[in-house]
Design an enzyme around this catalytic site. Structure first.
Site, mmCIF file in Angstrom:
data_model
loop_
_atom_site.group_PDB
_atom_site.id
_atom_site.type_symbol
_atom_site.label_atom_id
_atom_site.label_comp_id
_atom_site.label_asym_id
_atom_site.label_seq_id
_atom_site.Cartn_x
_atom_site.Cartn_y
_atom_site.Cartn_z
ATOM 1 C CB CYS A 73 -14.971 -18.953 30.371
ATOM 2 S SG CYS A 73 -15.034 -19.888 28.833
ATOM 3 C CD GLU B 85 -17.786 -12.500 31.667
ATOM 4 O OE1 GLU B 85 -18.277 -13.180 32.600
ATOM 5 O OE2 GLU B 85 -17.054 -12.985 30.785
ATOM 6 C CG HIS C 203 -18.648 -15.911 29.717
ATOM 7 N ND1 HIS C 203 -17.340 -15.522 29.873
ATOM 8 C CD2 HIS C 203 -18.620 -16.959 28.858
ATOM 9 C CE1 HIS C 203 -16.558 -16.289 29.140
ATOM 10 N NE2 HIS C 203 -17.315 -17.173 28.513
#
Lengths: 188, 290
Positions: A79, A169, A167
Site C-alpha cells: 500500500c 499482513e 495488505h
C-alpha cells in the site's frame, strides 16, 4: 535470515507478527542506527506515505535506504510502501522512485471505497484487503504483474522489488510472505 | 456489514504510530500533512477556542470539511455531537474517512450515543476507562481514544484515562473465566467484548491518546504509557511555531523511547499553548457521554 521492517508509522507490527508466524526474524527500523546490523530484506508497511516520507527525511533514512534498494536488497512494499517505491506518483514527486510503475494514490476513493476480495496472486487465490488503496496505472518493461483486480494492477515485481496495493499482513494467508522470502533466499 | 467493520478497524491500524492533528482551514491541513500528520480532524474551532467561546458547539460546516478533503491526500476526520445521528449521516454523505463522536462538541443526547453499527463509515470515540471503551465498541466504534480534557494543554486527564484503562485491562486478563461474568456486570459491558480483552490483553480496536497533548514530551509520555498514536488538538495551531512543533511531535511519536532525540526535538520550539489547569475550568468535557 533477518528482515528489517520500516517502523516510522503505520501497520509495521502486523508485518513483524506475520514474519514470526513463518519463523523469520524481524526487527524495527525507526532511525539510522537501526541500519547498522546485517539484514537480508526490507519491508515498507502500509500507513500514510506522506507521513513516512517526511520521517524518512527528518531521520536521515532516505538516502541510505534508497542506496540499499538500488544495490539489490529484496524489498517488499504494501500500500503506502508501494507508493514509496514507485517511479511515478500521479500528481506528486516520487519518493524512492526505484520501481518502474506509475501509481495512483487513493485510487478507489475514500474509506467508503475500501473493500476485501479473494483473487489471484502469482497464480494462487488469496484474500486481499484494500484500504484507501492505490493501484498501478502503468508498469514499465521488466515489471512482472502478479495480480490484477477488475483490470487494475495491484501486485508487481521488478527484480528485487515486490509491491502490493493490498495488505497481506491483515489476513491469515502467508503466500505473499513466502513469495518474498523466496526472493530473499534466491539473492543470498 | 461484518466486512465493513473489519475494514474500518483496519484503517485505524494504518494510522498507528502517527499523529492526528486538528485543523480549521485547508492551509492548516496542508501544513499538518507536510509536517507528517497521518490524518487531520477538520473542525471550525479548535477545542481551546470552543472552550473560550462557550455556547452550543456543533458539527462543522460541510463545505469547510469538503475544502479540507480536497486539500490533502491523508484521511480526513470530523466530529459530530454525541448522540446526533443526523450529523453523523451528513458526515457519511460527504464521505468522511472517520467520524469522531466527540465530547468536545455539546452533546445532542444525554442518554444515548449514536448507533454506530448503522453506518458504513468508521467512528472513533473517547473513553476514560475500560467500561466506556467497551460500551462504545459495542455500539460500533472501530477506534478508541482517551478523552483527556480537550483544549486545556494539560496532559493529566489523558494520563489518568490511559493508566485507568491499562490497569483495568491487566485486571481483566488476571481474572478466571467464571469471574469475567461478574466483571462484565460491574463494568456494564457485554461479556463477549470483555472476554476478548481477557484473551488478548488489549482493547479489540486501536487505542490513541487525546486531550491535552501540547509538547513532544507529552506525546512520547502517552506512547510510553501504551497509546498506539496521538491526537493533537489545540496544541499545534495554538503554539508559537506550528510547523516546527507539529514536525517535532510527529518524530517524538515514532521514536518515543529515545530521550536524546526528544531532547533535541524539544529545543527551541517557541511558545507552547497556554495551558489551563483542571481546577481553573468550569466546563468538564470528559464528563460528557459515559
Amino acid at each position: 535470515m533477518r528482515i528489517g521492517v520500516l517502523a516510522l508509522q503505520g501497520a509495521f507490527a502486523e508485518h513483524i507478527s506475520k514474519l514470526k508466524q513463518i519463523n523469520v526474524e524481524a526487527f524495527e527500523i525507526r532511525q539510522l542506527k537501526d541500519l547498522s546490523g546485517h539484514f537480508d530484506g526490507l519491508i515498507l508497511p502500509g500507513g500514510e506515505s506522506t507521513a513516512m516520507r517526511k520521517l524518512l527525511g527528518d531521520l536521515s533514512l532516505y538516502e541510505p535506504l534508497k542506496e540499499i534498494i538500488q544495490n539489490g536488497l529484496p524489498v517488499f512494499g504494501t500500500c503506502a510502501g508501494m507508493i514509496l517505491l514507485a517511479k511515478e506518483i500521479e500528481g506528486e514527486e516520487p519518493c524512492f522512485g526505484t520501481l518502474d510503475i506509475t501509481v495512483k494514490r487513493n485510487a478507489y476513493g475514500r474509506q467508503l471505497g475500501s473493500f476485501r476480495c479473494v483473487d489471484e496472486f502469482a497464480g494462487k487465490e488469496i484474500e486481499m484487503p484494500f484500504i484507501r488503496a492505490p493501484y498501478a496505472e502503468r508498469v514499465g518493461e521488466g515489471v512482472n504483474v502478479l495480480s490484477r483486480i477488475k483490470g487494475k494492477i495491484v501486485a508487481v515485481q521488478q527484480d528485487n522489488q515486490l509491491a502490493t496495493a493490498f495488505h497481506p499482513e491483515l489476513t491469515n494467508d502467508t503466500s505473499v510472505y513466502e513469495y518474498f522470502i523466496k526472493m530473499v533466499e534466491n539473492r543470498r | 456489514m461484518e466486512d465493513r467493520y473489519q475494514l474500518n478497524k483496519e484503517l485505524a491500524q494504518m494510522l498507528k504510530g502517527g499523529v492526528i492533528m486538528d485543523v480549521t482551514t485547508p492551509e492548516q491541513a496542508v501544513i499538518a500533512q507536510e509536517a507528517g500528520a497521518c490524518a487531520v480532524m477538520a473542525l471550525e474551532r479548535i477545542p481551546a477556542d470552543i472552550r473560550a467561546a462557550g455556547g452550543v458547539s456543533r458539527m462543522s460546516d460541510p463545505a469547510m470539511i469538503r475544502s479540507i478533503q480536497e486539500a490533502v491526500t491523508i484521511p480526513v476526520m470530523a466530529k459530530c455531537r454525541i448522540g446526533h445521528f443526523v450529523e453523523a449521516q451528513i458526515l457519511e454523505a460527504i464521505e468522511i474517512d472517520y467520524i469522531d463522536e466527540s465530547e468536545v462538541l455539546s452533546p445532542a443526547d444525554d442518554v444515548y450515543h449514536v448507533d454506530k453499527r448503522q453506518f458504513k463509515v468508521p467512528f472513533v470515540c473517547g473513553a476514560r476507562d475500560l467500561g466506556e471503551a467497551l460500551r462504545r465498541i459495542a455500539e460500533g466504534a472501530s477506534m478508541i481514544r482517551t478523552k483527556g480534557e480537550p483544549g486545556t494543554g494539560d496532559i493529566v486527564q489523558a494520563v489518568r484515562h490511559m493508566r485507568m484503562m491499562n490497569s483495568q485491562i491487566r485486571h481483566a486478563v488476571s481474572l478466571s473465566e467464571d469471574e469475567l461474568y461478574e466483571e462484565a456486570k460491574k463494568l456494564q459491558v457485554p461479556y463477549d467484548l470483555l472476554k476478548q480483552v481477557h484473551d488478548s490483553g488489549r482493547l479489540p480496536v486501536v487505542n490513541f491518546a487525546a486531550g491535552g497533548v501540547a509538547t513532544p514530551a507529552d506525546a512520547a509520555l502517552m506512547m510510553q504509557l501504551g497509546a498506539e498514536g496521538v491526537f493533537v488538538g489545540s496544541g499545534i495551531f495554538k503554539s508559537g511555531d506550528p510547523v516546527k512543533r507539529a514536525s517535532a511531535i510527529v518524530q517524538a511519536v515514532t521514536n518515543y523511547t529515545d530521550a536524546k532525540l526528544i531532547a533535541e526535538l524539544s529545543s527551541g520550539l517557541g511558545e507552547a499553548m497556554v495551558g489551563i489547569n483542571e481546577q481553573e475550568i468550569k466546563l468538564i468535557m470528559e464528563e460528557r457521554g459515559k
